[in-house]
Scaffold this motif. Structure first.
Motif, PDB file in Angstrom:
ATOM      1  N   LYS A  31       0.801  -1.228   0.000  1.00 22.11           N
ATOM      2  CA  LYS A  31       0.000   0.000   0.000  1.00 22.11           C
ATOM      3  C   LYS A  31       0.834   1.279   0.000  1.00 22.11           C
ATOM      4  O   LYS A  31       0.317   2.359  -0.236  1.00 22.11           O
ATOM      5  CB  LYS A  31      -0.979   0.008   1.173  1.00 22.11           C
ATOM      6  N   TYR A  32       2.159   1.140   0.225  1.00 20.81           N
ATOM      7  CA  TYR A  32       3.031   2.317   0.251  1.00 20.81           C
ATOM      8  C   TYR A  32       3.862   2.494  -1.017  1.00 20.81           C
ATOM      9  O   TYR A  32       4.314   3.584  -1.320  1.00 20.81           O
ATOM     10  CB  TYR A  32       4.008   2.217   1.435  1.00 20.81           C
ATOM     11  N   VAL A  33       4.083   1.421  -1.762  1.00 18.01           N
ATOM     12  CA  VAL A  33       5.089   1.384  -2.826  1.00 18.01           C
ATOM     13  C   VAL A  33       4.618   2.039  -4.127  1.00 18.01           C
ATOM     14  O   VAL A  33       3.560   1.721  -4.644  1.00 18.01           O
ATOM     15  CB  VAL A  33       5.506  -0.078  -3.112  1.00 18.01           C
ATOM     16  N   VAL A  34       5.467   2.922  -4.646  1.00 21.47           N
ATOM     17  CA  VAL A  34       5.322   3.453  -5.997  1.00 21.47           C
ATOM     18  C   VAL A  34       6.268   2.677  -6.918  1.00 21.47           C
ATOM     19  O   VAL A  34       5.878   2.243  -7.996  1.00 21.47           O
ATOM     20  CB  VAL A  34       5.642   4.967  -6.042  1.00 21.47           C
ATOM     21  N   SER A  35       7.516   2.508  -6.485  1.00 20.57           N
ATOM     22  CA  SER A  35       8.487   1.739  -7.260  1.00 20.57           C
ATOM     23  C   SER A  35       9.540   1.154  -6.333  1.00 20.57           C
ATOM     24  O   SER A  35       9.769   1.651  -5.232  1.00 20.57           O
ATOM     25  CB  SER A  35       9.146   2.602  -8.341  1.00 20.57           C
ATOM     26  N   ILE A  36      10.167   0.083  -6.819  1.00 21.27           N
ATOM     27  CA  ILE A  36      11.283  -0.549  -6.117  1.00 21.27           C
ATOM     28  C   ILE A  36      12.399  -0.703  -7.135  1.00 21.27           C
ATOM     29  O   ILE A  36      12.211  -1.332  -8.180  1.00 21.27           O
ATOM     30  CB  ILE A  36      10.884  -1.912  -5.517  1.00 21.27           C
ATOM     31  N   ASP A  37      13.559  -0.104  -6.829  1.00 20.18           N
ATOM     32  CA  ASP A  37      14.666  -0.079  -7.786  1.00 20.18           C
ATOM     33  C   ASP A  37      15.940  -0.641  -7.179  1.00 20.18           C
ATOM     34  O   ASP A  37      16.318  -0.280  -6.061  1.00 20.18           O
ATOM     35  CB  ASP A  37      14.933   1.366  -8.233  1.00 20.18           C
ATOM     36  N   HIS A  38      16.593  -1.503  -7.947  1.00 22.68           N
ATOM     37  CA  HIS A  38      17.907  -2.028  -7.579  1.00 22.68           C
ATOM     38  C   HIS A  38      18.917  -0.940  -7.920  1.00 22.68           C
ATOM     39  O   HIS A  38      19.043  -0.551  -9.084  1.00 22.68           O
ATOM     40  CB  HIS A  38      18.166  -3.300  -8.378  1.00 22.68           C
ATOM     41  N   GLY A  40      22.935   1.007  -6.745  1.00 25.72           N
ATOM     42  CA  GLY A  40      24.265   0.673  -6.259  1.00 25.72           C
ATOM     43  C   GLY A  40      25.014  -0.231  -7.223  1.00 25.72           C
ATOM     44  O   GLY A  40      24.522  -0.621  -8.285  1.00 25.72           O
ATOM     45  N   SER A  41      26.210  -0.582  -6.828  1.00 27.61           N
ATOM     46  CA  SER A  41      27.105  -1.326  -7.708  1.00 27.61           C
ATOM     47  C   SER A  41      26.626  -2.729  -8.033  1.00 27.61           C
ATOM     48  O   SER A  41      26.932  -3.251  -9.108  1.00 27.61           O
ATOM     49  CB  SER A  41      28.503  -1.373  -7.095  1.00 27.61           C
ATOM     50  N   THR A  42      25.881  -3.369  -7.125  1.00 33.19           N
ATOM     51  CA  THR A  42      25.379  -4.713  -7.432  1.00 33.19           C
ATOM     52  C   THR A  42      24.343  -4.685  -8.555  1.00 33.19           C
ATOM     53  O   THR A  42      24.006  -5.733  -9.102  1.00 33.19           O
ATOM     54  CB  THR A  42      24.780  -5.414  -6.195  1.00 33.19           C
ATOM     55  N   ALA A  43      23.862  -3.509  -8.922  1.00 34.72           N
ATOM     56  CA  ALA A  43      22.873  -3.363  -9.993  1.00 34.72           C
ATOM     57  C   ALA A  43      23.525  -3.122 -11.358  1.00 34.72           C
ATOM     58  O   ALA A  43      22.821  -2.962 -12.347  1.00 34.72           O
ATOM     59  CB  ALA A  43      21.922  -2.208  -9.665  1.00 34.72           C
ATOM     60  N   VAL A  44      24.857  -3.086 -11.394  1.00 32.71           N
ATOM     61  CA  VAL A  44      25.579  -2.824 -12.643  1.00 32.71           C
ATOM     62  C   VAL A  44      26.328  -4.096 -13.039  1.00 32.71           C
ATOM     63  O   VAL A  44      27.315  -4.462 -12.388  1.00 32.71           O
ATOM     64  CB  VAL A  44      26.558  -1.643 -12.486  1.00 32.71           C
ATOM     65  N   PRO A  45      25.879  -4.782 -14.077  1.00 24.19           N
ATOM     66  CA  PRO A  45      26.526  -6.035 -14.484  1.00 24.19           C
ATOM     67  C   PRO A  45      28.033  -5.867 -14.687  1.00 24.19           C
ATOM     68  O   PRO A  45      28.482  -4.921 -15.330  1.00 24.19           O
ATOM     69  CB  PRO A  45      25.828  -6.390 -15.802  1.00 24.19           C
ATOM     70  N   GLY A  46      28.777  -6.784 -14.073  1.00 25.23           N
ATOM     71  CA  GLY A  46      30.225  -6.797 -14.218  1.00 25.23           C
ATOM     72  C   GLY A  46      30.992  -5.939 -13.228  1.00 25.23           C
ATOM     73  O   GLY A  46      32.216  -6.033 -13.162  1.00 25.23           O
ATOM     74  N   LEU A  47      30.317  -5.106 -12.460  1.00 25.62           N
ATOM     75  CA  LEU A  47      31.007  -4.161 -11.585  1.00 25.62           C
ATOM     76  C   LEU A  47      31.370  -4.784 -10.237  1.00 25.62           C
ATOM     77  O   LEU A  47      30.548  -5.461  -9.604  1.00 25.62           O
ATOM     78  CB  LEU A  47      30.117  -2.927 -11.358  1.00 25.62           C
ATOM     79  N   THR A  48      32.592  -4.547  -9.798  1.00 26.00           N
ATOM     80  CA  THR A  48      33.030  -4.915  -8.455  1.00 26.00           C
ATOM     81  C   THR A  48      32.147  -4.170  -7.455  1.00 26.00           C
ATOM     82  O   THR A  48      31.821  -2.999  -7.678  1.00 26.00           O
ATOM     83  CB  THR A  48      34.505  -4.491  -8.258  1.00 26.00           C
ATOM     84  N   ALA A  49      31.773  -4.849  -6.373  1.00 24.85           N
ATOM     85  CA  ALA A  49      30.854  -4.215  -5.428  1.00 24.85           C
ATOM     86  C   ALA A  49      31.015  -4.783  -4.026  1.00 24.85           C
ATOM     87  O   ALA A  49      31.517  -5.888  -3.848  1.00 24.85           O
ATOM     88  CB  ALA A  49      29.412  -4.443  -5.882  1.00 24.85           C
ATOM     89  N   LYS A  50      30.582  -4.005  -3.044  1.00 28.08           N
ATOM     90  CA  LYS A  50      30.390  -4.576  -1.717  1.00 28.08           C
ATOM     91  C   LYS A  50      29.198  -5.519  -1.859  1.00 28.08           C
ATOM     92  O   LYS A  50      28.222  -5.177  -2.525  1.00 28.08           O
ATOM     93  CB  LYS A  50      30.087  -3.485  -0.690  1.00 28.08           C
ATOM     94  N   PRO A  51      29.258  -6.703  -1.263  1.00 24.18           N
ATOM     95  CA  PRO A  51      28.171  -7.676  -1.440  1.00 24.18           C
ATOM     96  C   PRO A  51      26.940  -7.329  -0.599  1.00 24.18           C
ATOM     97  O   PRO A  51      26.536  -8.058   0.296  1.00 24.18           O
ATOM     98  CB  PRO A  51      28.818  -8.995  -1.022  1.00 24.18           C
ATOM     99  N   ILE A  52      26.370  -6.175  -0.913  1.00 19.37           N
ATOM    100  CA  ILE A  52      25.152  -5.682  -0.250  1.00 19.37           C
ATOM    101  C   ILE A  52      24.212  -5.229  -1.358  1.00 19.37           C
ATOM    102  O   ILE A  52      24.592  -4.414  -2.202  1.00 19.37           O
ATOM    103  CB  ILE A  52      25.447  -4.505   0.697  1.00 19.37           C
ATOM    104  N   ASP A  54      21.551  -2.986  -2.591  1.00 17.74           N
ATOM    105  CA  ASP A  54      20.944  -1.703  -2.244  1.00 17.74           C
ATOM    106  C   ASP A  54      19.658  -1.526  -3.042  1.00 17.74           C
ATOM    107  O   ASP A  54      19.650  -1.725  -4.266  1.00 17.74           O
ATOM    108  CB  ASP A  54      21.899  -0.549  -2.542  1.00 17.74           C
ATOM    109  N   ILE A  55      18.607  -1.144  -2.328  1.00 14.67           N
ATOM    110  CA  ILE A  55      17.285  -1.016  -2.939  1.00 14.67           C
ATOM    111  C   ILE A  55      16.647   0.295  -2.511  1.00 14.67           C
ATOM    112  O   ILE A  55      16.552   0.578  -1.315  1.00 14.67           O
ATOM    113  CB  ILE A  55      16.370  -2.188  -2.514  1.00 14.67           C
ATOM    114  N   ASP A  56      16.222   1.091  -3.479  1.00 13.70           N
ATOM    115  CA  ASP A  56      15.424   2.287  -3.195  1.00 13.70           C
ATOM    116  C   ASP A  56      13.954   1.924  -3.362  1.00 13.70           C
ATOM    117  O   ASP A  56      13.562   1.383  -4.400  1.00 13.70           O
ATOM    118  CB  ASP A  56      15.749   3.426  -4.171  1.00 13.70           C
ATOM    119  N   ILE A  57      13.169   2.242  -2.349  1.00 12.36           N
ATOM    120  CA  ILE A  57      11.718   2.082  -2.429  1.00 12.36           C
ATOM    121  C   ILE A  57      11.118   3.479  -2.414  1.00 12.36           C
ATOM    122  O   ILE A  57      11.249   4.205  -1.425  1.00 12.36           O
ATOM    123  CB  ILE A  57      11.157   1.277  -1.243  1.00 12.36           C
TER     124      ILE A  57
END
Length: 170
Positions: A31-38, A40-52, A54-57
């Motif tokens: 009932k609160y959500v407009v969008s949920i987006d991946h 941070g670096s884990t959302a970029v294929p091939g990119l080194t990242a901290k294994p966390i 990150d999600i914006d709601i």
């Protein structure tokens, strides 16, 4: 005790980790959500990242933040506050690997918009993503137990990329 700034090679499972988290979050916060987006670096294929993951709601309004907060806490997220006074509230779910970090954002939030521009630009420009990976590795080596400094030292690069994205319309 400070924690190590840990970087990992890109893991293709991060995409499915996001998808599983998205299903849970959409169900619990429907009932609160407009969008949920991946983000941070884990959302970029091939990119080194901290294994966390990150999600914006994006929620319908600032008034939805308290109700969404209650729901996140019920499923095990720890509130981390609005650290940068930008109307973005952070939460961390440590119970699983990789960890999930969620940010509640009101509509038209500048921080969220910048994150999306940055992510999308890196997805479309391999050379920028490679330069960011080099910077991240150098900073992790330079500030191995100072996550705040590691993050703040990336700011100029991120601002430059966001500026490029705005100019190019990407």
């Amino acid at each position: 005790m400070p924690t190590l700034v840990e970087l990992s090679a890109f893991d293709p499972n991060w995409t499915s980790d996001f998808s599983a988290a998205e299903v849970l979050l959409r169900t619990r916060l429907a009932k609160y959500v407009v969008s949920i987006d991946h983000i941070g670096s884990t959302a970029v294929p091939g990119l080194t990242a901290k294994p966390i993951i990150d999600i914006d709601i994006t929620v319908s309004s600032l008034d939805d933040v308290p109700g969404a907060t209650v729901e996140l806490i019920k499923i095990g997220f720890e509130p981390r506050g609005n650290r940068y006074d930008d109307d973005v509230w952070a939460f961390l779910w440590k119970r699983r690997t990789p960890q999930i970090r969620v940010y509640l954002c009101p509509p038209s939030n500048r921080t969220h918009e910048r994150r999306m521009l940055f992510r999308d630009y890196l997805r479309q420009h391999d050379e920028a993503a490679a330069a960011y990976a080099v910077l991240k590795r150098r900073l992790a080596d330079q500030f191995p137990y100072d996550g705040d400094r590691y993050t703040s030292e990336k700011s100029a690069f991120i601002s430059e990329i966001v500026g490029r994205a705005l100019k190019s319309g990407a």
